[in-house]
Scaffold this active site. Structure first.
Site, short mmCIF file in Angstrom:
data_model
loop_
_atom_site.label_atom_id
_atom_site.label_comp_id
_atom_site.label_asym_id
_atom_site.label_seq_id
_atom_site.Cartn_x
_atom_site.Cartn_y
_atom_site.Cartn_z
CB CYS A 137 86.36 -14.56 98.52
SG CYS A 137 87.32 -14.63 100.11
CG HIS A 248 84.55 -10.28 98.76
ND1 HIS A 248 83.48 -11.33 98.50
CD2 HIS A 248 85.44 -10.84 99.62
CE1 HIS A 248 83.84 -12.48 99.32
NE2 HIS A 248 85.04 -12.17 99.73
CD GLU A 250 81.05 -9.82 96.24
OE1 GLU A 250 81.15 -10.10 97.48
OE2 GLU A 250 81.92 -9.75 95.58
#
Length: 321
Positions: A137, A248, A250
């Site tokens: 990001c 993202h 994660e």
């Protein structure tokens, strides 16, 4: 009981197999591998008033878990050290992640420290010392500023939005995606597997018109923002092991805020797992190491305890420094 003839035959068979296995060992790669890698993560300055009582800088635990799930460990890197101290850290870690967040990409301490590591990584890779960098990001946005030497970001709003990726023709043969199962590649283009939480990005047009970016990175995927902007959502370095995702990976496994559009499907979890293992495998190619086990142990994230913050933020836990 075994028949004597059968028993003799089996003994000869296994003896033959054993001898053959010794005579024809499995061919091993000559490339050195570091299976005890440590990946550095730059801390972010706390800007949210509700988080300031806990510390000056932070790292969300989701990034730490993401790296650990790929088979590596994390060293938090503070933003208050000297250049020589960062040079010393660089010689010890095996990769670096620029995480998402909010910071000025040209004047902040985050940008200043990132630039030091970026230049060290360029020089190291040029000298044959493999060192990967990953930007998520804002971290991806920062990579574009570092490479282009200027901020080319424009509004590409995709806030709290899960999207499939529009993969380019280069994606299938890329380092990042070329080992993905066909099923996952297909799902990646058809299912909303990537969580987007950004207001700015680099448009395809601006990327292609900038000679520095065009020569440095290969675009692997694009997406359309809420305002219709066509933005770059994934890229990787042509010559250098530098990678960027505007989304993202994660959050797919480690963030659970109910009002956030975090993808948690089977394919979303698989995507996160594949990418974590990919980057850790890149870090295994770095032979940097600490001077002693004691120094290594004292540098790791395990020396800190995450704080539960799910009641005040979209994160579950955060490490504060």
């Amino acid at each position: 009981m075994f028949n004597t003839g059968v028993s003799t035959y089996l003994c000869l068979f296994f003896a033959c197999c054993f001898c053959c296995s010794r005579a024809m060992p499995t061919k091993l790669s000559n490339e050195a591998v570091n299976d005890r890698s440590v990946i550095g993560v730059l801390t972010q300055v706390v800007t949210d008033e509700i988080m300031k009582p806990f510390g000056r800088t932070y790292i969300p635990s989701s990034y730490v878990k993401y790296i650990e799930s790929g088979g590596s460990r994390v060293m938090p890197i503070r933003l208050t050290l000297t250049t020589s101290e960062y040079e010393n850290i660089f010689r010890k870690i095996n990769g670096l992640i620029f995480i998402g967040g909010a910071a000025d990409l040209e004047t902040s301490d985050f940008a200043r420290v990132a630039k030091i590591f970026y230049r060290l990584a360029l020089a190291a890779n040029d000298a044959g010392d493999y060192f990967p960098i990953w930007g998520t990001c804002m971290g991806m946005q920062l990579l574009t500023v570092l490479v282009a030497g200027e901020n080319l970001l424009t509004k590409t709003p995709a806030e709290n939005l899960a999207l499939p990726l529009n993969l380019t023709t280069e994606a299938q043969s890329s380092r990042m995606f070329n080992s993905f199962p066909d099923e996952l590649i297909n799902a990646l283009t058809q299912e909303p597997l990537t969580g987007n939480f950004h207001h700015y990005g680099i448009t395809v047009k601006d990327f292609q018109e900038n000679e520095m970016l065009q020569s440095f990175f290969t675009i692997l995927s694009t997406n359309i923002a809420k305002n219709g902007a066509h933005f770059v959502s994934t890229f990787e370095g042509k010559r250098y092991p530098f990678y960027g995702v505007q989304w993202h990976p994660e959050v797919n496994r480690f963030q659970w805020y109910r009002k956030a559009n975090f993808p948690h499907s089977r394919h979303a979890v698989q995507l996160s797992s594949e990418l974590a293992e990919f980057f850790v495998n890149e870090a295994r190619r770095s032979l940097h190491h600490f001077d002693s086990p004691a120094e290594e142990e004292s540098s790791l994230i395990y020396n800190y305890s995450p704080v539960y913050v799910a009641n005040i933020t979209t994160y579950e836990q955060i490490y504060f420094f």
